[in-house]
Design an enzyme around this catalytic site. Structure first.
Site, short mmCIF file in Angstrom:
data_model
loop_
_atom_site.label_atom_id
_atom_site.label_comp_id
_atom_site.label_asym_id
_atom_site.label_seq_id
_atom_site.Cartn_x
_atom_site.Cartn_y
_atom_site.Cartn_z
N CYS A 124 38.37 48.50 16.59
CA CYS A 124 38.44 48.98 15.21
C CYS A 124 39.69 49.81 14.97
CB CYS A 124 37.20 49.83 14.89
SG CYS A 124 35.65 48.92 14.99
N GLU A 140 40.86 41.92 16.01
CA GLU A 140 39.69 41.13 16.39
C GLU A 140 40.00 40.17 17.52
OE1 GLU A 140 37.52 41.10 12.04
OE2 GLU A 140 38.27 39.21 12.84
N CYS A 196 32.00 52.82 12.38
CA CYS A 196 30.90 52.26 13.17
C CYS A 196 30.48 53.25 14.26
CB CYS A 196 31.30 50.91 13.77
SG CYS A 196 32.43 51.03 15.18
N GLU A 210 40.08 52.82 13.70
CA GLU A 210 40.00 54.23 14.08
C GLU A 210 40.30 54.40 15.57
OE1 GLU A 210 37.88 52.30 12.31
OE2 GLU A 210 36.28 53.56 11.51
N ASN A 266 42.44 47.26 12.72
CA ASN A 266 41.48 46.51 13.54
C ASN A 266 42.17 45.28 14.12
OD1 ASN A 266 41.37 45.68 10.72
ND2 ASN A 266 39.54 44.48 11.17
N CYS A 284 33.12 53.86 17.03
CA CYS A 284 34.22 54.71 16.55
C CYS A 284 33.76 56.15 16.43
CB CYS A 284 34.75 54.20 15.22
SG CYS A 284 35.73 52.69 15.41
#
Length: 133
Positions: free
Chosen positions: A57, A48, A92, A59, A46, A95
């Site tokens: 993210c 940010e 999430c 993934e 990830n 993703c």
């Protein structure tokens, strides 16, 4: 189902990727490992941003990295996500939608943390009736 040696390699790659996460706001590092049909593993972490909507993210980072490397979309076989700590989380919604675009419905998706447990879903279980053309 993914063979145990491949799962072990995926877990190690996801742990390494989590150690590279840029998560100064959430303090929640996540690593991902995307397994290709040829056995290659593409890591992701990830990343940010102070504007949370611009955060990416682990993934999605792994999938986007595979695409950027010119790897075949149809060669994506499985994803494992790792988050340090004692709690497992599923991917999430964003993703899930991206993974649906690139992995077949029967692809196994794994999640693990520092406990000796794994959660597993198929792509179809994670996002039934996902958006598609």
């Amino acid at each position: 189902m993914i063979a145990q040696p491949d799962l072990d390699r995926m877990l190690e790659a996801a742990k390494r990727a989590a150690s590279h996460a840029h998560c100064q706001y959430s303090q929640f590092p996540v690593g991902a490992a995307l397994l290709m049909d040829d056995g290659q593993i593409i890591p992701g972490c990830n990343v940010e941003n102070v504007s949370y909507g611009l955060t990416n993210c682990a993934e999605r980072t792994a999938v986007f990295s595979a695409i950027a490397q010119g790897l075949p979309r149809k060669g994506m076989r499985s994803v494992l996500i790792y988050m340090p700590g004692q709690t497992l989380y599923s991917p999430c919604g964003a993703c899930r939608q991206v993974l649906k675009e690139f992995l077949p419905p029967e692809a196994p998706i794994y999640a693990t943390c520092d406990l000796p447990e794994f959660k597993q879903w198929t792509m179809a279980e994670l996002l039934p009736d996902g958006f598609d053309f």
